[in-house]
Design a protein around this motif. Structure first.
Motif, PDB file in Angstrom:
ATOM      1  N   ILE A 251       7.053   9.577   4.054  1.00  0.00           N
ATOM      2  CA  ILE A 251       5.477   9.614   5.767  1.00  0.00           C
ATOM      3  C   ILE A 251       6.015   9.342   6.732  1.00  0.00           C
TER       4      ILE A 251
ATOM      5  N   SER B  50       3.411   0.134  -9.168  1.00  0.00           N
ATOM      6  CA  SER B  50       1.875  -0.732  -8.414  1.00  0.00           C
ATOM      7  C   SER B  50       2.404  -2.419  -8.504  1.00  0.00           C
TER       8      SER B  50
ATOM      9  N   SER C   2       0.669  -1.322   0.154  1.00  0.00           N
ATOM     10  CA  SER C   2      -0.257   0.028  -0.417  1.00  0.00           C
ATOM     11  C   SER C   2       0.693   1.162   0.418  1.00  0.00           C
ATOM     12  N   LEU C   3       2.089   1.582   0.656  1.00  0.00           N
ATOM     13  CA  LEU C   3       3.181   2.345   0.735  1.00  0.00           C
ATOM     14  C   LEU C   3       3.437   2.916  -0.623  1.00  0.00           C
TER      15      LEU C   3
ATOM     16  N   LYS D 216       2.096   1.956  -3.175  1.00  0.00           N
ATOM     17  CA  LYS D 216       1.495   1.897  -4.277  1.00  0.00           C
ATOM     18  C   LYS D 216       1.302   3.810  -4.053  1.00  0.00           C
ATOM     19  N   LYS D 217       1.398   4.205  -2.979  1.00  0.00           N
ATOM     20  CA  LYS D 217       1.652   5.907  -3.056  1.00  0.00           C
ATOM     21  C   LYS D 217       2.318   6.592  -4.092  1.00  0.00           C
ATOM     22  N   ASP D 218       3.139   5.456  -3.825  1.00  0.00           N
ATOM     23  CA  ASP D 218       4.825   6.161  -4.828  1.00  0.00           C
ATOM     24  C   ASP D 218       5.026   6.218  -6.187  1.00  0.00           C
TER      25      ASP D 218
ATOM     26  N   ILE E  61       9.437   8.309   0.574  1.00  0.00           N
ATOM     27  CA  ILE E  61       8.387   7.234   0.023  1.00  0.00           C
ATOM     28  C   ILE E  61       7.820   8.917   0.573  1.00  0.00           C
TER      29      ILE E  61
END
Length: 279
Positions: A242, A51, A43-44, A46-48, A240
């Motif tokens: 976060i 995929s 999930s982390l 995919k934020k960057d 990324i």
């Protein structure tokens, strides 16, 4: 602070319960943790920019963890070992197929960076799931199932984190690795090593599976490589942009935040104990 304390209390109760309720619960619990941790990692990512294939990755994780768990059972429960071995090899064969599935599914996706997707899918397995398989295997390092070694591992890991925090806050001056973790200091690191080793000695008085020198050595390894795992996860999060890996544990962040030390330390500790116990 109140939320953090309540979450921490129940988290510790659940963790200890996973050791006391038998090998089935122990195995299932850490399988769930590894899968949730892997999902959090994907999930982390995919934020960057990439995929990763979440479905194929989690299926592969279940097959890998379960196959290695069955190999541990085969060594501990001698009577049905042949059937357990056969099931383990079938699962590990399917794991190889699961990895192939990652490549196959990427062929049918429209993506500007297919190999980045493949790489992060497989990296998640290496970074998150493989360490949990080593941690699970610690319970079988003496062949028979014994939760004392993985429980002792976590107690020393928590002792290291607490010791490093308290010593670092009170007398920390020299930065350990400021670029990735500005609050960590050499003084805190040394304090964590000393306290973790001390807890290792105390554990040796109650858990006779290892002698005191081995427990203390494990405590030192956990401090060194647990700190490395913490730094690596900090590097990952900074890359990324976060602060926390997730929100599943209110006041504590995500699962990767809570188990970052385990990710690097568990394989090293297992390797050390394997050679110490068997040779």
């Amino acid at each position: 602070m109140k939320t953090r304390a309540i979450t921490g209390f129940f988290f510790i109760i659940v963790m200890i319960g996973s050791f006391l309720l038998g090998y089935q619960v122990f195995s299932a619990f850490y399988l769930l943790l590894s899968c949730f941790g892997l999902y959090e990692f994907y999930s982390l990512i995919k934020k960057d920019t990439a995929s990763p294939n979440i479905i194929a990755g989690i299926i592969s994780a279940v097959l890998l963890y379960s196959g290695i768990a069955l190999l541990n059972y085969a060594g501990a429960f001698a009577a049905p070992a042949f059937n357990i071995h056969s099931a383990a090899y079938i699962l590990l064969f399917l794991f190889v197929f699961g990895i192939s599935l990652v490549f196959i599914m990427e062929l049918f996706k429209i993506s500007v960076a297919p190999f980045a997707n493949i790489a992060f899918t497989i990296m998640g397995l290496v970074f998150v799931v493989v360490p949990f398989t080593f941690f699970h295997a610690l319970a079988y390092i003496n062949k028979d199932f014994s939760p004392h070694i993985p429980l002792g591992f976590l107690l020393m890991l928590w002792a290291n984190d607490t010791g490093a925090y308290l010593v670092g806050m009170s007398m920390g001056r020299t930065k350990l690795f400021e670029r990735h973790s500005p609050k960590k200091t050499w003084e805190g690191f040394i304090g964590g090593v000393v306290i973790s080793a001390g807890v290792g000695y105390i554990i040796s008085l109650y858990f006779p599976e290892l002698d005191w020198k081995q427990w203390v050595s494990v405590g030192i390894l956990i401090s060194c490589f647990g700190t490395l795992g913490d730094l690596v996860e900090s590097m990952f999060k900074r890359s990324i942009n976060i602060k926390d890996s997730g929100t599943i544990l209110p006041g504590h962040g995500g699962l990767l935040d809570r188990f970052d030390g385990l990710l690097m330390a568990a394989p090293i500790v297992y390797t050390y104990l394997y050679f110490v116990v068997n040779f």
